[in-house]
Design a protein around this motif. Structure first.
Motif, PDB file in Angstrom:
ATOM      1  N   THR A  51       0.849  -1.188   0.000  1.00 40.98           N
ATOM      2  CA  THR A  51       0.000   0.000   0.000  1.00 40.98           C
ATOM      3  C   THR A  51       0.884   1.238   0.000  1.00 40.98           C
ATOM      4  OG1 THR A  51      -1.693  -1.186   1.225  1.00 40.98           O
ATOM      5  CG2 THR A  51      -1.865   1.195   1.197  1.00 40.98           C
ATOM      6  N   ALA A  52       0.567   2.188  -0.858  1.00 39.94           N
ATOM      7  CA  ALA A  52       1.307   3.448  -0.925  1.00 39.94           C
ATOM      8  C   ALA A  52       0.337   4.597  -0.668  1.00 39.94           C
ATOM      9  CB  ALA A  52       1.963   3.605  -2.285  1.00 39.94           C
ATOM     10  N   ARG A  53       0.830   5.604   0.019  1.00 35.78           N
ATOM     11  CA  ARG A  53       0.019   6.799   0.246  1.00 35.78           C
ATOM     12  C   ARG A  53       0.287   7.797  -0.869  1.00 35.78           C
ATOM     13  NH1 ARG A  53      -1.898   8.508   5.428  1.00 35.78           N
ATOM     14  NH2 ARG A  53      -2.041   6.694   6.773  1.00 35.78           N
ATOM     15  N   THR A  54      -0.768   8.320  -1.443  1.00 37.90           N
ATOM     16  CA  THR A  54      -0.647   9.354  -2.466  1.00 37.90           C
ATOM     17  C   THR A  54      -1.507  10.533  -2.048  1.00 37.90           C
ATOM     18  OG1 THR A  54      -2.538   8.660  -3.794  1.00 37.90           O
ATOM     19  CG2 THR A  54      -0.435   7.547  -4.234  1.00 37.90           C
ATOM     20  N   ARG A  55      -1.452  11.599  -2.800  1.00 36.31           N
ATOM     21  CA  ARG A  55      -2.290  12.752  -2.471  1.00 36.31           C
ATOM     22  C   ARG A  55      -3.777  12.450  -2.675  1.00 36.31           C
ATOM     23  NH1 ARG A  55      -2.085  16.909  -7.440  1.00 36.31           N
ATOM     24  NH2 ARG A  55      -1.747  15.382  -9.076  1.00 36.31           N
ATOM     25  N   PHE A  56      -4.062  11.352  -3.362  1.00 34.85           N
ATOM     26  CA  PHE A  56      -5.446  10.936  -3.584  1.00 34.85           C
ATOM     27  C   PHE A  56      -5.922   9.923  -2.545  1.00 34.85           C
ATOM     28  CE2 PHE A  56      -3.606  11.915  -7.780  1.00 34.85           C
ATOM     29  CZ  PHE A  56      -4.378  13.012  -8.092  1.00 34.85           C
ATOM     30  N   GLY A  57      -5.032   9.512  -1.657  1.00 32.67           N
ATOM     31  CA  GLY A  57      -5.354   8.513  -0.641  1.00 32.67           C
ATOM     32  C   GLY A  57      -4.483   7.280  -0.808  1.00 32.67           C
ATOM     33  N   LYS A  58      -4.865   6.216  -0.126  1.00 38.66           N
ATOM     34  CA  LYS A  58      -4.092   4.970  -0.200  1.00 38.66           C
ATOM     35  C   LYS A  58      -4.361   4.244  -1.512  1.00 38.66           C
ATOM     36  CE  LYS A  58      -3.890   4.040   4.736  1.00 38.66           C
ATOM     37  NZ  LYS A  58      -4.252   3.068   5.782  1.00 38.66           N
ATOM     38  N   VAL A  59      -3.295   3.680  -2.075  1.00 41.58           N
ATOM     39  CA  VAL A  59      -3.386   2.928  -3.323  1.00 41.58           C
ATOM     40  C   VAL A  59      -2.709   1.583  -3.105  1.00 41.58           C
ATOM     41  CG1 VAL A  59      -2.712   2.847  -5.750  1.00 41.58           C
ATOM     42  CG2 VAL A  59      -3.327   5.026  -4.712  1.00 41.58           C
ATOM     43  N   THR A  60      -3.379   0.511  -3.512  1.00 45.30           N
ATOM     44  CA  THR A  60      -2.789  -0.818  -3.418  1.00 45.30           C
ATOM     45  C   THR A  60      -2.007  -1.102  -4.697  1.00 45.30           C
ATOM     46  OG1 THR A  60      -4.616  -1.585  -2.054  1.00 45.30           O
ATOM     47  CG2 THR A  60      -3.272  -3.268  -3.088  1.00 45.30           C
ATOM     48  N   MET A  61      -0.765  -1.559  -4.529  1.00 46.55           N
ATOM     49  CA  MET A  61       0.102  -1.888  -5.669  1.00 46.55           C
ATOM     50  C   MET A  61       0.428  -3.371  -5.638  1.00 46.55           C
ATOM     51  SD  MET A  61       2.883   1.218  -5.597  1.00 46.55           S
ATOM     52  CE  MET A  61       3.804   0.391  -4.343  1.00 46.55           C
ATOM     53  N   LYS A  62       0.647  -3.936  -6.810  1.00 44.67           N
ATOM     54  CA  LYS A  62       1.104  -5.309  -6.930  1.00 44.67           C
ATOM     55  C   LYS A  62       2.574  -5.262  -7.323  1.00 44.67           C
ATOM     56  CE  LYS A  62      -1.020  -7.668 -10.010  1.00 44.67           C
ATOM     57  NZ  LYS A  62      -1.775  -8.574 -10.862  1.00 44.67           N
ATOM     58  N   LEU A  63       3.436  -5.944  -6.558  1.00 45.70           N
ATOM     59  CA  LEU A  63       4.863  -5.971  -6.837  1.00 45.70           C
ATOM     60  C   LEU A  63       5.256  -7.368  -7.300  1.00 45.70           C
ATOM     61  CD1 LEU A  63       6.085  -4.130  -3.624  1.00 45.70           C
ATOM     62  CD2 LEU A  63       5.626  -3.121  -5.856  1.00 45.70           C
ATOM     63  N   GLY A  64       6.072  -7.437  -8.341  1.00 50.67           N
ATOM     64  CA  GLY A  64       6.573  -8.714  -8.832  1.00 50.67           C
ATOM     65  C   GLY A  64       8.060  -8.820  -8.565  1.00 50.67           C
ATOM     66  N   HIS A  65       8.485  -9.929  -7.953  1.00 47.06           N
ATOM     67  CA  HIS A  65       9.895 -10.111  -7.582  1.00 47.06           C
ATOM     68  C   HIS A  65      10.513 -11.254  -8.365  1.00 47.06           C
ATOM     69  CE1 HIS A  65       9.781  -7.360  -4.165  1.00 47.06           C
ATOM     70  NE2 HIS A  65       8.554  -7.816  -3.968  1.00 47.06           N
ATOM     71  N   SER A  66      11.753 -11.048  -8.772  1.00 44.40           N
ATOM     72  CA  SER A  66      12.519 -12.083  -9.461  1.00 44.40           C
ATOM     73  C   SER A  66      13.933 -12.059  -8.921  1.00 44.40           C
ATOM     74  CB  SER A  66      12.541 -11.810 -10.972  1.00 44.40           C
ATOM     75  OG  SER A  66      13.364 -12.740 -11.617  1.00 44.40           O
ATOM     76  N   THR A  67      14.389 -13.176  -8.407  1.00 43.79           N
ATOM     77  CA  THR A  67      15.741 -13.334  -7.849  1.00 43.79           C
ATOM     78  C   THR A  67      16.133 -12.177  -6.924  1.00 43.79           C
ATOM     79  OG1 THR A  67      16.798 -12.316  -9.783  1.00 43.79           O
ATOM     80  CG2 THR A  67      16.563 -14.715  -9.795  1.00 43.79           C
ATOM     81  N   GLY A  68      15.239 -11.843  -6.009  1.00 47.41           N
ATOM     82  CA  GLY A  68      15.556 -10.875  -4.980  1.00 47.41           C
ATOM     83  C   GLY A  68      15.349  -9.413  -5.320  1.00 47.41           C
TER      84      GLY A  68
END
Length: 74
Positions: A51-68
């Motif tokens: 979750t990230a805070r923006t000036r528009f409010g909280k936004v849920t993000m999807k993060l993709g990880h590969s080899t760390g």
């Protein structure tokens, strides 16, 4: 297509165990005399949500990880 006739490409994405069933269905339900089959492999990123805070409010993000390292954000 052959002799300038119009053609249709039918593509099916299915589990490996279902290939015979779908091949038989295509041969039975279309005018095709043959079916080409290709095995495709898929590599997926490990996913997590943040979750990230923006000036528009909280936004849920999807993060993709590969080899760390973080390879993708959406």
């Amino acid at each position: 297509m052959k002799k300038s006739r119009p053609g249709v490409l039918l593509t099916v994405l299915c589990a490996e165990g279902d290939t015979d069933r779908f091949s038989e269905m295509m041969l039975r339900e279309t005018s095709a005399f043959g079916v080409r089959r290709t095995l495709a492999e898929r590599r997926k990123l490990r996913r997590e949500f943040a979750t990230a805070r923006t000036r528009f409010g909280k936004v849920t993000m999807k993060l993709g990880h590969s080899t760390g390292s973080c390879a993708c954000r959406a």
